[in-house]
Design an enzyme around this catalytic site. Sequence first.
Site, mmCIF file in Angstrom:
data_model
loop_
_atom_site.group_PDB
_atom_site.id
_atom_site.type_symbol
_atom_site.label_atom_id
_atom_site.label_comp_id
_atom_site.label_asym_id
_atom_site.label_seq_id
_atom_site.Cartn_x
_atom_site.Cartn_y
_atom_site.Cartn_z
ATOM 1 N N GLN A 183 -2.964 9.232 -4.788
ATOM 2 C CA GLN A 183 -3.094 8.000 -5.485
ATOM 3 C C GLN A 183 -4.465 7.301 -4.658
ATOM 4 O OE1 GLN A 183 -0.889 4.041 -5.348
ATOM 5 N NE2 GLN A 183 -0.938 4.315 -7.573
ATOM 6 N N PRO A 192 4.300 6.169 -6.122
ATOM 7 C CA PRO A 192 3.622 5.947 -5.028
ATOM 8 C C PRO A 192 4.353 4.699 -4.055
ATOM 9 C CG PRO A 192 2.463 4.954 -7.023
ATOM 10 C CD PRO A 192 3.731 5.961 -7.403
ATOM 11 N N TYR A 203 -4.560 -4.875 -7.669
ATOM 12 C CA TYR A 203 -5.457 -4.442 -6.837
ATOM 13 C C TYR A 203 -6.707 -4.221 -7.527
ATOM 14 C CZ TYR A 203 -1.647 -3.773 -3.522
ATOM 15 O OH TYR A 203 -0.640 -4.014 -2.850
ATOM 16 N N ARG A 233 -2.835 4.681 -13.130
ATOM 17 C CA ARG A 233 -1.599 3.905 -13.084
ATOM 18 C C ARG A 233 -1.942 2.398 -13.603
ATOM 19 N NH1 ARG A 233 3.025 2.324 -8.938
ATOM 20 N NH2 ARG A 233 4.810 3.281 -10.283
ATOM 21 N N THR A 284 3.575 2.717 -0.374
ATOM 22 C CA THR A 284 2.823 2.453 0.693
ATOM 23 C C THR A 284 3.626 2.378 1.786
ATOM 24 O OG1 THR A 284 0.901 1.319 -0.496
ATOM 25 C CG2 THR A 284 1.480 0.712 2.024
HETATM 26 C C1 LIG Z 1 7.792 0.293 -0.147
HETATM 27 C C2 LIG Z 1 6.811 0.249 -1.274
HETATM 28 C C3 LIG Z 1 5.689 0.602 -1.508
HETATM 29 C C4 LIG Z 1 5.064 0.669 -2.710
HETATM 30 N N1 LIG Z 1 3.499 1.007 -2.619
HETATM 31 C C5 LIG Z 1 2.976 1.291 -3.760
HETATM 32 C C6 LIG Z 1 1.576 1.795 -3.841
HETATM 33 O O1 LIG Z 1 1.089 2.267 -2.692
HETATM 34 N N2 LIG Z 1 1.154 2.150 -4.981
HETATM 35 C C7 LIG Z 1 1.543 1.604 -6.387
HETATM 36 O O2 LIG Z 1 1.020 1.954 -7.268
HETATM 37 N N3 LIG Z 1 2.851 1.183 -6.119
HETATM 38 C C8 LIG Z 1 3.437 0.927 -5.043
HETATM 39 N N4 LIG Z 1 4.745 0.490 -5.097
HETATM 40 C C9 LIG Z 1 5.450 0.323 -6.340
HETATM 41 C C10 LIG Z 1 6.310 1.228 -6.749
HETATM 42 O O3 LIG Z 1 5.674 2.430 -6.941
HETATM 43 C C11 LIG Z 1 7.232 1.008 -7.961
HETATM 44 O O4 LIG Z 1 6.067 0.726 -9.098
HETATM 45 C C12 LIG Z 1 8.134 -0.043 -7.996
HETATM 46 O O5 LIG Z 1 8.804 -0.236 -6.505
HETATM 47 C C13 LIG Z 1 9.075 -0.241 -9.055
HETATM 48 O O6 LIG Z 1 9.849 0.987 -8.986
HETATM 49 P P1 LIG Z 1 11.476 1.217 -8.579
HETATM 50 O O7 LIG Z 1 12.213 0.469 -9.350
HETATM 51 O O8 LIG Z 1 11.833 2.651 -8.731
HETATM 52 O O9 LIG Z 1 11.283 0.912 -7.152
HETATM 53 C C14 LIG Z 1 5.560 0.449 -3.821
HETATM 54 C C15 LIG Z 1 6.946 0.026 -4.070
HETATM 55 C C16 LIG Z 1 7.801 0.223 -2.579
HETATM 56 C C17 LIG Z 1 9.115 -0.334 -2.678
#
Ligand SMILES: Cc1cc2nc3c(=O)[nH]c(=O)nc-3n(C[C@H](O)[C@H](O)[C@H](O)COP(=O)(O)O)c2cc1C
Length: 369
Positions: A102, A24, A182, A229, A26
Amino acid sequence: MPHPALTPYSLNAHELTNRFAVAPMTRVSASPGGVPTLEMADYYAEFAEGGFPLVITEGVYPDDEHSQGYVNQPGLVDAEHVAGWREVTRRVHGAGGRVIAQLMHAGALSQGSAHTDVRIAPSAVRPRGEMMPEYGGRGPWPVPRAMTEDDIERVRAAFVAAGRNAVAAGFDGVEVHAANGYLLDQFLTDYTNQREDRYGGSVAARVRLPAEVVADLRAALPDHLVGIRLSQTKVNDFTHRWAGGAADAEVIFTALAAAGADYLHVASEGRDWLETARLGGGDTITALAKRVTGLPVIANGAMHHLPQAAEVIERGHADLLAVARGALANPDLPRRVAKDVPLAPFAPGMLEPMATIANTRLWREENGG
Ligand SMILES: Cc1cc2nc3c(=O)[nH]c(=O)nc-3n(C[C@H](O)[C@H](O)[C@H](O)COP(=O)(O)O)c2cc1C
């Protein structure tokens, strides 16, 4: 040797062609009223076209009271929202993907809402850290209002209503956002939950509301995926750990499995999986989740680091791998891995000055990505 994450996996009735999922993210790119746009449909479809068999959407707000976290965040509250999402699900399905919404109540970490300036939370505790400019916030978080029993019932009902709207919009299921600081994570977390009723105190009491939300959705959506999650770290606290370690994790995972969750997704906000998941003695929190519940488990945190991704799958630490930043840089990540094409590195500029889809597109145009 093909990468171990390229093996298929059955998530309940869904045959997934490989182990990669879009995490996910945002993107604050919906209309001011929270309606998903055609730009968002293109954005989500691109991942499915690039070989991701499973896409989890950004956090979507479930009511027009206190749940919205950001201006231009999408909702699943009214018929217009449903119509907007229907185009997203149609496009992802058309490209062969599955798509899960989500559902996210921001609680104390709301930093922009079209509906109210009041934040609600388990207790009136000012959140740590400061609001996040990439999602349009600035400065210290306001102190939230402590929720009444009535607020809790309304939030439970909102998750169910949003879940039904998700089904009407064509989603394959929903993921309850109880991670990253959250609302539902505020209930789970010792220092943000100071309640003295049945929702506060022991870890078993603090997981009560997330488990009730899962059970409500399970009953309302018997034929769709209902995942959840969780995370130890938070957007406003990268070092938090569950105080009771593995013992707390066991209580939490067991309660959510008993509530009827189809899968557990363990996030690593701000850190990589190895750092947040390690329990000592070679054990990890994701392997523990699998062992304790027998449910499918999604690991997250720098899974674009392919040797780590291979280790997670080969050693049975998790079943699926959710990729966020790596998927932004490589919407076709599974195809690249299959063809042994090197991955493009993630660049913070893709999300600046705000984390919108348009800014990522601009960055790509300017940097040839
Ligand atoms: C731009 C952005 C927006 C995110 N928005 C959410 C979100 O809406 N919900 C959520 O559970 N995690 C959100 N995350 C966290 C990611 O899902 C993930 O847990 C985190 O970036 C670590 O994973 P990665 O190493 O693959 O980036 C967001 C991350 C990024 C980079």
